[in-house]
Design a protein around this motif. Structure first.
Motif, short mmCIF file in Angstrom:
data_model
loop_
_atom_site.label_atom_id
_atom_site.label_comp_id
_atom_site.label_asym_id
_atom_site.label_seq_id
_atom_site.Cartn_x
_atom_site.Cartn_y
_atom_site.Cartn_z
N ALA A 183 -22.37 56.25 -50.09
CA ALA A 183 -21.23 56.33 -51.02
C ALA A 183 -20.60 54.96 -51.21
O ALA A 183 -20.60 54.11 -50.30
N VAL A 184 -20.09 54.74 -52.41
CA VAL A 184 -19.42 53.48 -52.72
C VAL A 184 -18.07 53.45 -52.01
O VAL A 184 -17.32 54.43 -52.02
N LEU A 239 -16.09 47.65 -54.18
CA LEU A 239 -15.46 47.41 -55.48
C LEU A 239 -14.40 46.32 -55.42
O LEU A 239 -13.66 46.13 -56.38
N LYS A 240 -14.32 45.63 -54.27
CA LYS A 240 -13.33 44.55 -54.08
C LYS A 240 -11.90 45.07 -54.24
O LYS A 240 -11.02 44.39 -54.80
#
Length: 227
Positions: A151-152, A157-158
């Motif tokens: 999962a992200v 995503l910074k």
């Protein structure tokens, strides 16, 4: 009858103390040695309970012996890696670098169906997505997905989101948790005002009142409350 009742209560409290000393693991998370001790304690406790002719000490002394032995073993495994490996065993790779370790599975008597079942329980129905799977000493399967399948995360995503904390329950089943009010740096006057804003005059009518890290209140009224 009274003697049997008292003996049962004494052994019950003793077994509860034994389980507390062994820690807060769930049954499925016990190490093999801990599970053996738990089974033996339960068997030993039933003997004096079922037959009052047997002296109570015949159950108490073996249970206390097992408790002392288990604590000693736990201390030994804490200090000695060699003893820990002998008593509790070592974690075993079932999948490494995406490749199933057939030999390790045979050694552990672990078949493909067992592996697929555990992966499904870990929300990973596709074995091709798995980079590493390790069978832990307590029988649990630890799974690491391939990097392109996981999962992200906000870090990817910074994004640096605000740290969330566990919501604090201020009222539980009509009873105020004053220690949680203190943790929230609030007082009873603030709580009463929040209840008054919702037309609630009596805390006994509140089943749940909690506040999360963003200050959002979650509340549920008790069944049958007048409000």
């Amino acid at each position: 009858m009274a003697i049997a009742f008292i003996r049962t209560i004494i052994l019950y409290l003793l077994v509860i103390c034994a389980m507390r000393i062994m820690g807060k693991r769930q049954i499925g998370e016990l190490q093999p040695s801990e599970l053996v001790v738990a089974i033996m304690i339960s068997d030993l406790a039933t003997v004096p309970v079922s037959d009052i002719a047997i002296p109570l000490l015949s159950g108490v002394i073996p249970i206390m012996t097992l408790i002392v032995f288990e604590v000693s073993i736990s201390f030994l495994t804490l200090k000695s890696e060699r003893a820990r490996n002998i008593i509790t065993g070592k974690p075993t790779y079932i999948i490494k670098d995406g490749i199933i370790a057939e030999k390790h599975m045979r050694d552990m008597r672990y078949n493909i169906e067992d592996l697929l079942e555990e992966l499904r329980l870990k929300d990973c129905p596709n074995i091709a997505d798995v980079h590493t799977a390790i069978l832990e000493t307590n029988g649990e399967l630890s799974v690491v997905l391939k990097s392109n399948k996981r999962a992200v995360t906000p870090e990817d995503l910074k994004i640096n989101p605000k740290q969330e904390n566990v919501p604090l329950v201020l009222i539980s089943d009509g009873k105020i948790r004053f220690n949680h009010l203190k943790d929230l740096n609030k007082d009873i006057k603030w709580l009463n005002q929040k209840l008054a804003d919702r037309n609630i005059k009596n805390t006994a009518d509140v089943f749940l009142f909690s506040v999360d890290s963003d200050g959002i209140i979650t509340m549920q009224i008790r069944d049958g409350a007048k409000n």
